[in-house]
Design a protein around this motif. Structure first.
Motif, mmCIF file in Angstrom:
data_model
loop_
_atom_site.group_PDB
_atom_site.id
_atom_site.type_symbol
_atom_site.label_atom_id
_atom_site.label_comp_id
_atom_site.label_asym_id
_atom_site.label_seq_id
_atom_site.Cartn_x
_atom_site.Cartn_y
_atom_site.Cartn_z
ATOM 1 N N VAL A 211 42.644 22.820 30.664
ATOM 2 C CA VAL A 211 43.146 23.416 31.902
ATOM 3 C C VAL A 211 42.603 24.832 32.061
ATOM 4 C CG1 VAL A 211 45.198 24.249 33.114
ATOM 5 C CG2 VAL A 211 45.245 22.017 31.986
ATOM 6 N N VAL A 212 42.674 25.611 30.991
ATOM 7 C CA VAL A 212 42.186 26.986 31.037
ATOM 8 C C VAL A 212 40.680 27.009 31.282
ATOM 9 C CG1 VAL A 212 41.878 29.115 29.717
ATOM 10 C CG2 VAL A 212 44.053 27.879 29.591
ATOM 11 N N ALA A 213 39.946 26.160 30.576
ATOM 12 C CA ALA A 213 38.489 26.111 30.745
ATOM 13 C C ALA A 213 38.118 25.688 32.168
ATOM 14 C CB ALA A 213 37.884 25.141 29.734
ATOM 15 N N ASP A 214 38.844 24.727 32.711
ATOM 16 C CA ASP A 214 38.558 24.272 34.079
ATOM 17 C C ASP A 214 38.841 25.369 35.097
ATOM 18 O OD1 ASP A 214 37.780 21.814 33.134
ATOM 19 O OD2 ASP A 214 39.633 20.775 33.693
ATOM 20 N N ASN A 215 39.896 26.142 34.871
ATOM 21 C CA ASN A 215 40.205 27.247 35.788
ATOM 22 C C ASN A 215 39.093 28.292 35.776
ATOM 23 O OD1 ASN A 215 42.598 26.080 36.542
ATOM 24 N ND2 ASN A 215 43.904 27.444 35.355
ATOM 25 N N LYS A 216 38.560 28.567 34.604
ATOM 26 C CA LYS A 216 37.466 29.534 34.515
ATOM 27 C C LYS A 216 36.221 29.012 35.230
ATOM 28 C CE LYS A 216 38.930 31.753 30.195
ATOM 29 N NZ LYS A 216 38.581 32.030 28.780
ATOM 30 N N SER A 217 35.957 27.732 35.071
ATOM 31 C CA SER A 217 34.810 27.127 35.755
ATOM 32 C C SER A 217 34.992 27.173 37.266
ATOM 33 C CB SER A 217 34.650 25.680 35.279
ATOM 34 O OG SER A 217 33.621 25.028 35.998
ATOM 35 N N LEU A 218 36.185 26.844 37.719
ATOM 36 C CA LEU A 218 36.475 26.887 39.156
ATOM 37 C C LEU A 218 36.325 28.300 39.696
ATOM 38 C CD1 LEU A 218 37.554 25.658 41.789
ATOM 39 C CD2 LEU A 218 39.876 26.021 40.909
ATOM 40 N N ALA A 219 36.817 29.284 38.946
ATOM 41 C CA ALA A 219 36.720 30.678 39.385
ATOM 42 C C ALA A 219 35.270 31.081 39.613
ATOM 43 C CB ALA A 219 37.373 31.592 38.344
ATOM 44 N N ARG A 220 34.389 30.659 38.723
ATOM 45 C CA ARG A 220 32.963 30.982 38.894
ATOM 46 C C ARG A 220 32.413 30.357 40.173
ATOM 47 N NH1 ARG A 220 32.960 30.225 33.218
ATOM 48 N NH2 ARG A 220 32.331 28.049 33.436
ATOM 49 N N LYS A 221 32.830 29.134 40.455
ATOM 50 C CA LYS A 221 32.324 28.431 41.634
ATOM 51 C C LYS A 221 32.740 29.111 42.935
ATOM 52 C CE LYS A 221 32.365 23.800 39.542
ATOM 53 N NZ LYS A 221 33.037 22.471 39.595
ATOM 54 N N ILE A 222 33.933 29.686 42.944
ATOM 55 C CA ILE A 222 34.459 30.234 44.201
ATOM 56 C C ILE A 222 34.425 31.756 44.238
ATOM 57 C CG2 ILE A 222 35.868 28.202 44.657
ATOM 58 C CD1 ILE A 222 38.269 29.628 43.566
ATOM 59 N N GLY A 223 33.769 32.368 43.257
ATOM 60 C CA GLY A 223 33.525 33.805 43.319
ATOM 61 C C GLY A 223 34.648 34.689 42.817
ATOM 62 N N VAL A 224 35.536 34.155 41.991
ATOM 63 C CA VAL A 224 36.608 34.984 41.423
ATOM 64 C C VAL A 224 36.121 35.566 40.096
ATOM 65 C CG1 VAL A 224 38.955 35.008 40.497
ATOM 66 C CG2 VAL A 224 38.427 33.628 42.500
ATOM 67 N N ASP A 225 36.089 36.896 40.016
ATOM 68 C CA ASP A 225 35.652 37.525 38.776
ATOM 69 C C ASP A 225 36.628 38.597 38.298
ATOM 70 O OD1 ASP A 225 35.205 39.492 40.636
ATOM 71 O OD2 ASP A 225 33.025 39.560 40.374
ATOM 72 N N GLY A 226 37.810 38.624 38.877
ATOM 73 C CA GLY A 226 38.819 39.598 38.460
ATOM 74 C C GLY A 226 40.201 39.101 38.820
ATOM 75 N N THR A 227 41.198 39.829 38.359
ATOM 76 C CA THR A 227 42.586 39.442 38.630
ATOM 77 C C THR A 227 43.362 40.624 39.178
ATOM 78 O OG1 THR A 227 43.176 39.956 36.320
ATOM 79 C CG2 THR A 227 42.631 37.663 36.836
ATOM 80 N N PRO A 228 44.388 40.334 40.006
ATOM 81 C CA PRO A 228 44.692 39.024 40.567
ATOM 82 C C PRO A 228 43.749 38.676 41.700
ATOM 83 C CG PRO A 228 46.176 40.650 41.502
ATOM 84 C CD PRO A 228 45.343 41.375 40.473
ATOM 85 N N ALA A 229 43.748 37.400 42.063
ATOM 86 C CA ALA A 229 42.989 36.924 43.219
ATOM 87 C C ALA A 229 43.859 35.903 43.936
ATOM 88 C CB ALA A 229 41.666 36.304 42.785
ATOM 89 N N PHE A 230 43.953 36.017 45.250
ATOM 90 C CA PHE A 230 44.865 35.178 46.029
ATOM 91 C C PHE A 230 44.103 34.370 47.072
ATOM 92 C CE2 PHE A 230 47.324 38.844 44.590
ATOM 93 C CZ PHE A 230 48.453 38.239 44.041
#
Length: 257
Positions: A211-230
């Motif tokens: 789950v954690v690995a998939d979230n990181k992969s998804l974040a890369r795909k949609i341009g999330v590189d920091g937190t928080p992101a909404f």
């Protein structure tokens, strides 16, 4: 110096694109005195014109910046659309608020992120604030430290016991300076009413680590590189800009009537 360098690069980009147009405006060209195949002559005319009219550099930079921003926004919206179900409908995520709420807010966060911590009470209160018309989905995105990942796995493991929201709150309230060590996380779990031994066993599971690995992969795909992101709909707000997120929610609610 930075602006000067940028201006020089822009000048070089503009030269081949505008040279013929600029040359055509000159008296020499009108009289047939300019050889349009002479690269040096054309570049000199362009250079002289820009030096006499430096404001065109600023205008060009502004136009280029606006065009780039529009292209990036369009690319971001496409990435969100292409990954819509992974963002909003993953069965691996935990959420608060009604499942049938008309608006869904997704937050990517890290338990050691100070801005995430300061946003926690506001985020947790959103369903009630909007009369249960908003559902909040939590995306574990531990990117700051190794302890962040342990905390994320602990929260997911607590969720396996039906205690995600309680554990989420406890972890967000931990003091970053103490290090989020094993004792800190176990104590937070006990306060949340979590079976610590089962939590520890589940934290080692391939399922939760994926789950954690998939979230990181998804974040890369949609341009999330920091937190928080909404995320709301096809819009994305990086950072803890609560007023902007509230506006996105209110606009989404207004659209559905």
């Amino acid at each position: 110096m930075k602006h000067q360098t940028k201006a020089i690069r822009m000048t070089r980009k503009l030269a081949p694109l505008t040279a013929l147009a600029l040359v055509a405006l000159t008296p020499a060209c009108a009289q047939g005195d300019v050889d349009l195949t002479n690269k040096s002559a054309i570049e000199k005319i362009v250079r002289d014109y820009i030096l006499e009219n430096p404001e065109i550099i600023e205008e060009a930079l502004i136009a280029l910046s606006e065009k780039k921003a529009e292209e990036e926004a369009a690319a971001a919206r496409k990435a969100i659309t292409d990954n819509h179900d992974l963002i909003y409908k993953s069965k691996n995520d935990f959420a608060i608020g009604p499942e049938d709420a008309p608006v869904t807010l997704v937050e990517f966060f890290d338990y050691r992120c100070g801005y995430c911590k300061r946003s926690m009470e506001w985020t947790m209160a959103l369903p009630e604030k909007y009369d249960n018309k908003v559902r909040v989905v939590f995306k574990e995105f531990p990117i700051l430290t190794a302890e962040s990942e342990k905390a994320a796995l602990a929260a997911l493991a607590a969720g396996e016991q039906g205690k995600y929201a309680e554990m989420h709150r406890e972890l967000m309230q931990l003091d970053n300076s103490t290090g989020f060590d094993k004792d800190d996380i176990d104590a937070a779990a006990e306060r949340a009413g979590v079976n610590v031994d089962k939590m520890r066993a589940d934290m080692e599971s391939v399922k939760l680590q994926k789950v954690v690995a998939d979230n990181k992969s998804l974040a890369r795909k949609i341009g999330v590189d920091g937190t928080p992101a909404f995320f709301v709909g096809d819009e994305f707000v990086p950072g803890a800009d609560q007023s902007r997120v509230n506006m996105m929610i209110e606009n989404a609610l207004a659209e559905i009537g």
